[in-house]
Enzyme design. Structure first.
Site, PDB file in Angstrom:
ATOM      1  N   LYS A 120      17.242   5.198   3.747  1.00  0.00           N
ATOM      2  CA  LYS A 120      16.100   5.742   2.810  1.00  0.00           C
ATOM      3  C   LYS A 120      15.165   6.505   3.433  1.00  0.00           C
ATOM      4  O   LYS A 120      14.063   6.573   2.838  1.00  0.00           O
ATOM      5  CB  LYS A 120      15.822   4.537   1.791  1.00  0.00           C
ATOM      6  CG  LYS A 120      16.920   3.933   1.130  1.00  0.00           C
ATOM      7  CD  LYS A 120      17.467   4.561   0.185  1.00  0.00           C
ATOM      8  CE  LYS A 120      18.615   3.810  -0.674  1.00  0.00           C
ATOM      9  NZ  LYS A 120      19.223   4.592  -1.692  1.00  0.00           N
ATOM     10  N   ARG A 121      15.485   7.173   4.544  1.00  0.00           N
ATOM     11  CA  ARG A 121      14.539   8.068   5.247  1.00  0.00           C
ATOM     12  C   ARG A 121      13.114   7.064   5.602  1.00  0.00           C
ATOM     13  O   ARG A 121      11.869   7.810   5.344  1.00  0.00           O
ATOM     14  CB  ARG A 121      14.141   9.157   4.629  1.00  0.00           C
ATOM     15  CG  ARG A 121      15.393   9.971   4.336  1.00  0.00           C
ATOM     16  CD  ARG A 121      16.438  10.172   5.507  1.00  0.00           C
ATOM     17  NE  ARG A 121      17.365  11.014   5.248  1.00  0.00           N
ATOM     18  CZ  ARG A 121      18.651  10.644   5.365  1.00  0.00           C
ATOM     19  NH1 ARG A 121      18.966   9.347   5.647  1.00  0.00           N
ATOM     20  NH2 ARG A 121      19.482  11.500   5.089  1.00  0.00           N
ATOM     21  N   ALA A 144       9.425   8.786   4.516  1.00  0.00           N
ATOM     22  CA  ALA A 144       9.461   9.755   3.306  1.00  0.00           C
ATOM     23  C   ALA A 144       8.556   9.194   2.063  1.00  0.00           C
ATOM     24  O   ALA A 144       8.809   9.772   1.140  1.00  0.00           O
ATOM     25  CB  ALA A 144      10.909   9.687   2.747  1.00  0.00           C
ATOM     26  N   LEU A 190       6.497   6.491  -0.580  1.00  0.00           N
ATOM     27  CA  LEU A 190       6.888   5.468  -1.805  1.00  0.00           C
ATOM     28  C   LEU A 190       8.331   5.635  -2.057  1.00  0.00           C
ATOM     29  O   LEU A 190       8.728   6.562  -2.196  1.00  0.00           O
ATOM     30  CB  LEU A 190       5.817   5.842  -2.780  1.00  0.00           C
ATOM     31  CG  LEU A 190       6.133   4.939  -3.947  1.00  0.00           C
ATOM     32  CD1 LEU A 190       5.667   3.394  -3.980  1.00  0.00           C
ATOM     33  CD2 LEU A 190       5.508   5.599  -5.367  1.00  0.00           C
ATOM     34  N   GLY A 237       3.175   8.479   0.809  1.00  0.00           N
ATOM     35  CA  GLY A 237       2.794   7.085   1.432  1.00  0.00           C
ATOM     36  C   GLY A 237       3.015   7.078   2.791  1.00  0.00           C
ATOM     37  O   GLY A 237       2.226   6.359   3.634  1.00  0.00           O
ATOM     38  N   GLU A 242      -0.158   8.552   4.186  1.00  0.00           N
ATOM     39  CA  GLU A 242      -1.284   7.762   4.065  1.00  0.00           C
ATOM     40  C   GLU A 242      -0.957   6.407   5.052  1.00  0.00           C
ATOM     41  O   GLU A 242      -2.256   6.079   5.522  1.00  0.00           O
ATOM     42  CB  GLU A 242      -1.084   7.224   2.689  1.00  0.00           C
ATOM     43  CG  GLU A 242      -1.160   8.015   1.456  1.00  0.00           C
ATOM     44  CD  GLU A 242      -1.280   7.226   0.097  1.00  0.00           C
ATOM     45  OE1 GLU A 242      -2.155   6.847  -0.344  1.00  0.00           O
ATOM     46  OE2 GLU A 242      -0.225   7.103  -0.335  1.00  0.00           O
ATOM     47  N   GLU A 284       3.153  14.245  -4.427  1.00  0.00           N
ATOM     48  CA  GLU A 284       2.811  13.324  -5.530  1.00  0.00           C
ATOM     49  C   GLU A 284       2.638  14.325  -7.019  1.00  0.00           C
ATOM     50  O   GLU A 284       2.988  13.838  -8.100  1.00  0.00           O
ATOM     51  CB  GLU A 284       1.463  12.772  -5.307  1.00  0.00           C
ATOM     52  CG  GLU A 284       1.491  11.470  -4.637  1.00  0.00           C
ATOM     53  CD  GLU A 284       1.718  11.799  -3.080  1.00  0.00           C
ATOM     54  OE1 GLU A 284       1.592  12.908  -2.590  1.00  0.00           O
ATOM     55  OE2 GLU A 284       1.707  10.962  -2.410  1.00  0.00           O
ATOM     56  N   ARG A 312       5.856  14.862  -8.302  1.00  0.00           N
ATOM     57  CA  ARG A 312       6.687  13.814  -8.772  1.00  0.00           C
ATOM     58  C   ARG A 312       5.664  13.086 -10.183  1.00  0.00           C
ATOM     59  O   ARG A 312       6.036  12.034 -10.640  1.00  0.00           O
ATOM     60  CB  ARG A 312       6.609  12.574  -7.859  1.00  0.00           C
ATOM     61  CG  ARG A 312       7.372  13.006  -6.548  1.00  0.00           C
ATOM     62  CD  ARG A 312       8.771  13.083  -6.436  1.00  0.00           C
ATOM     63  NE  ARG A 312       8.980  13.420  -5.225  1.00  0.00           N
ATOM     64  CZ  ARG A 312       9.800  14.701  -5.207  1.00  0.00           C
ATOM     65  NH1 ARG A 312      10.534  15.279  -6.102  1.00  0.00           N
ATOM     66  NH2 ARG A 312      10.287  14.847  -3.861  1.00  0.00           N
TER      67      ARG A 312
HETATM   68  C1  1HE Z   1      14.333   8.024  -0.974  1.00  0.00           C
HETATM   69  C2  1HE Z   1      13.065   8.613  -0.685  1.00  0.00           C
HETATM   70  C3  1HE Z   1      12.105   8.140  -1.543  1.00  0.00           C
HETATM   71  C4  1HE Z   1      14.573   9.614   0.354  1.00  0.00           C
HETATM   72  N1  1HE Z   1      12.136   6.925  -2.415  1.00  0.00           N
HETATM   73  N2  1HE Z   1      14.421   7.126  -2.122  1.00  0.00           N
HETATM   74  N3  1HE Z   1       8.346  10.921  -1.475  1.00  0.00           N
HETATM   75  C5  1HE Z   1       8.946  12.016  -1.623  1.00  0.00           C
HETATM   76  O1  1HE Z   1       8.705  12.456  -2.792  1.00  0.00           O
HETATM   77  C6  1HE Z   1      10.021  12.410  -0.564  1.00  0.00           C
HETATM   78  C7  1HE Z   1      11.386  12.401  -1.370  1.00  0.00           C
HETATM   79  N4  1HE Z   1      12.372  12.520  -0.202  1.00  0.00           N
HETATM   80  C8  1HE Z   1      12.858  13.671   0.314  1.00  0.00           C
HETATM   81  O2  1HE Z   1      12.360  14.990   0.045  1.00  0.00           O
HETATM   82  C9  1HE Z   1      13.975  13.851   1.187  1.00  0.00           C
HETATM   83  O3  1HE Z   1      14.607  12.718   1.062  1.00  0.00           O
HETATM   84  C10 1HE Z   1      13.566  13.784   2.492  1.00  0.00           C
HETATM   85  C11 1HE Z   1      13.075  15.395   2.816  1.00  0.00           C
HETATM   86  C12 1HE Z   1      12.458  13.097   2.876  1.00  0.00           C
HETATM   87  C13 1HE Z   1      14.788  13.616   3.372  1.00  0.00           C
HETATM   88  O4  1HE Z   1      15.800  14.707   3.026  1.00  0.00           O
HETATM   89  P1  1HE Z   1      17.479  14.338   3.632  1.00  0.00           P
HETATM   90  O5  1HE Z   1      18.243  15.409   3.100  1.00  0.00           O
HETATM   91  O6  1HE Z   1      17.425  13.975   5.150  1.00  0.00           O
HETATM   92  O7  1HE Z   1      17.777  12.917   2.845  1.00  0.00           O
HETATM   93  P2  1HE Z   1      18.142  12.662   1.639  1.00  0.00           P
HETATM   94  O8  1HE Z   1      19.659  12.810   1.084  1.00  0.00           O
HETATM   95  O9  1HE Z   1      17.498  13.224   0.385  1.00  0.00           O
HETATM   96  O10 1HE Z   1      17.891  11.143   0.936  1.00  0.00           O
HETATM   97  C14 1HE Z   1      18.579  10.191   1.824  1.00  0.00           C
HETATM   98  C15 1HE Z   1      18.438   8.805   0.748  1.00  0.00           C
HETATM   99  O11 1HE Z   1      17.323   8.350   0.761  1.00  0.00           O
HETATM  100  C16 1HE Z   1      18.887   9.161  -0.502  1.00  0.00           C
HETATM  101  O12 1HE Z   1      19.435   8.014  -1.275  1.00  0.00           O
HETATM  102  P3  1HE Z   1      21.120   7.994  -1.409  1.00  0.00           P
HETATM  103  O13 1HE Z   1      21.016   6.498  -1.998  1.00  0.00           O
HETATM  104  O14 1HE Z   1      21.440   9.039  -2.144  1.00  0.00           O
HETATM  105  O15 1HE Z   1      21.594   8.181  -0.037  1.00  0.00           O
HETATM  106  C17 1HE Z   1      17.359   9.364  -1.021  1.00  0.00           C
HETATM  107  O16 1HE Z   1      17.496   9.309  -2.679  1.00  0.00           O
HETATM  108  C18 1HE Z   1      16.799   8.424  -0.405  1.00  0.00           C
HETATM  109  N5  1HE Z   1      15.273   8.633  -0.571  1.00  0.00           N
HETATM  110  N6  1HE Z   1      13.313   9.447   0.076  1.00  0.00           N
HETATM  111  C19 1HE Z   1      13.423   6.664  -2.530  1.00  0.00           C
HETATM  112  N7  1HE Z   1      10.779   8.249  -1.393  1.00  0.00           N
HETATM  113  C20 1HE Z   1       1.297   4.460  -2.453  1.00  0.00           C
HETATM  114  S1  1HE Z   1       1.785   6.083  -3.389  1.00  0.00           S
HETATM  115  C21 1HE Z   1       2.478   7.139  -2.376  1.00  0.00           C
HETATM  116  C22 1HE Z   1       3.115   8.008  -3.348  1.00  0.00           C
HETATM  117  C23 1HE Z   1       4.005   8.953  -2.619  1.00  0.00           C
HETATM  118  O17 1HE Z   1       4.488   8.504  -1.560  1.00  0.00           O
HETATM  119  S2  1HE Z   1       4.949  10.218  -3.424  1.00  0.00           S
HETATM  120  C24 1HE Z   1       6.016  10.781  -2.175  1.00  0.00           C
HETATM  121  C25 1HE Z   1       7.387  10.264  -2.475  1.00  0.00           C
END
Ligand code: 1HE
Length: 268
Positions: free
Chosen positions: A34-35, A71, A73, A118, A121, A141, A144
Site C-alpha cells: 500500500k506504498r 503515500a 493517509l 500524511g 506530515e 488533500e 481528495r
Molecule cells: C493506497 C494509498 C493510500 C496507495 N491509501 N491505499 N494520499 C494520496 O492521495 C496518494 C495516493 N497514492 C498514489 O498517488 C499512488 O499510489 C502513489 C503515487 C503513492 C504510488 O503509485 P504506484 O503506481 O506505485 O502504486 P499504486 O498502484 O497506485 O498503489 C499500490 C496500492 O497501494 C494500490 O492498492 P491495490 O489494492 O490496488 O494494490 C493503491 O490503492 C494503494 N495505495 N496509496 C490507500 N494513500 C492525516 S490527514 C493526511 C491526508 C493525506 O495523507 S491525503 C494524501 C493521501
C-alpha cells in the site's frame, strides 16, 4: 545491508519493522503493498514505539520499506468515518507525531519515492530529513476533498512557508527532491539508494553528542523559536546554563582546550 533488511520486512505483515543498530533505533514503515500508507494500525504501532523508546537509544531513524517513504493517509479508511470520528482520528495522529517531535531523542527521516500528504506530515515531525533523488513531495488533500490532519498545517509552513503549502494544496503542485532540498523539506540530498545509510550515519553522529544538548535541541529549540522573543531569550539562557553546567559539557570543553578534541573541518 539496508536492502537486505527491506526484503526481509516485505515478508511480514506488521505495519512497522523495528530493529536496533547499536544505539540507533530503526523504525521502518512496512506496508509496501500500500506504498506505506498510514492506517489506524500503523498510527497505533508508531505511537506505541515512540512511547517506549529504550533508555539506551540515542537517536531514531524512520524510513519506508521498499521504494516509497509513505503515500500518506490510508484513504480506504476515510469513507468509514463520520465528522466526530474524523476529529478524534486527527487528534490520534497529533498525539503520535508529538511523541516523535518531542520524544526523548532526535529523529532522522530517510525519504525516497512518495512523500505524500500524511507521509510529509510524518516527515515534518522528524528533526533531520535526508532525501534521495527519487523523493517527491505532494499534498493532494485538495484533490481528495480533505485537509491535512497530522499536524501538517503547523509543521509544514515552518519548513517551506504558508504560501508554498497553500499552493501545493490548492494546485496539486508536486516538488522534486532537488526542489525539496532547496526549499527546506530535507536538509540533505544524497545519491539514489544512499538515504538510509546517510540517515543512519547522521543518527550515529547525533548519538555521540552530549545527551543534554540533544535534549535541548529537541525540547527547547522549537519552543523557543515559537515563543515571544522576550520569553525565548530567557529560556535560552536557562537552557544554556543547564547544558553548560553538566559534567559532560565541562569534560568536552576541557578536552578541546587540551587539544584532545576534533577541530571543525571546512567543507570541500
Ligand atoms: C493506497 C494509498 C493510500 C496507495 N491509501 N491505499 N494520499 C494520496 O492521495 C496518494 C495516493 N497514492 C498514489 O498517488 C499512488 O499510489 C502513489 C503515487 C503513492 C504510488 O503509485 P504506484 O503506481 O506505485 O502504486 P499504486 O498502484 O497506485 O498503489 C499500490 C496500492 O497501494 C494500490 O492498492 P491495490 O489494492 O490496488 O494494490 C493503491 O490503492 C494503494 N495505495 N496509496 C490507500 N494513500 C492525516 S490527514 C493526511 C491526508 C493525506 O495523507 S491525503 C494524501 C493521501
Amino acid at each position: 545491508m539496508a536492502h537486505a533488511q527491506q526484503e526481509i520486512n516485505a515478508e511480514d505483515r506488521t505495519p512497522l519493522a523495528v530493529e536496533r543498530r547499536g544505539r540507533v533505533l530503526v523504525v521502518g514503515l512496512n506496508r509496501q503493498a500500500k506504498r506505506n500508507a498510514i492506517n489506524d494500525e500503523t498510527i497505533e504501532a508508531l505511537d506505541a514505539c515512540f512511547s517506549s523508546i529504550p533508555s539506551d537509544v540515542g537517536a531514531v531513524v524512520i524510513h519506508g520499506c521498499g521504494p516509497h517513504f509513505c503515500a500518506g493517509l490510508d484513504l480506504s479508511e476515510v469513507a468509514e468515518r463520520d465528522v466526530s470520528e474524523g476529529v478524534f482520528h486527527s487528534r490520534s495522529w497529533h498525539r503520535c507525531f508529538e511523541k516523535i517531535e518531542f520524544g526523548p531523542v532526535p529523529v532522522v527521516a530517510a525519504l525516497k519515492g512518495a512523500v505524500i500528504g500524511g507521509g510529509l506530515e510524518l516527515a515534518a515531525a522528524a528533526h533531520v530529513r535526508v532525501s534521495e533523488p527519487s523523493a517527491y513531495y505532494a499534498l493532494p488533500e485538495g484533490q481528495r476533498g480533505i485537509f491535512v490532519g497530522g499536524g501538517g498545517s503547523v509543521r509544514i509552513p515552518r519548513l517551506i512557508g504558508v504560501a508554498r503549502m497553500a499552493d501545493m494544496m490548492l494546485t496539486g503542485r508536486v516538488y522534486s527532491a532537488e526542489e525539496g532540498e532547496r526549499l527546506g523539506f530535507a536538509q540533505y540530498l544524497v545519491g539514489e539508494g544512499e538515504g538510509f545509510a546517510k540517515a543512519l550515519a547522521l543518527a550515529e553522529t547525533i548519538c555521540g553528542n552530549a545527551p543534554l544538548t540533544n535534549f535541548a535541541v529537541v525540547q527547547a529549540l522549537p519552543r523557543i523559536a515559537d515563543s515571544d522573543p522576550r520569553v525565548g531569550y530567557l529560556m535560552e539562557s536557562l537552557m544554556a546554563a543547564v547544558a553548560q553546567g553538566d559534567g559532560e559539557a565541562k569534560a568536552r570543553v576541557r578536552a578541546f582546550l587540551a587539544k584532545r578534541a576534533a577541530k571543525i573541518e571546512c567543507p570541500d
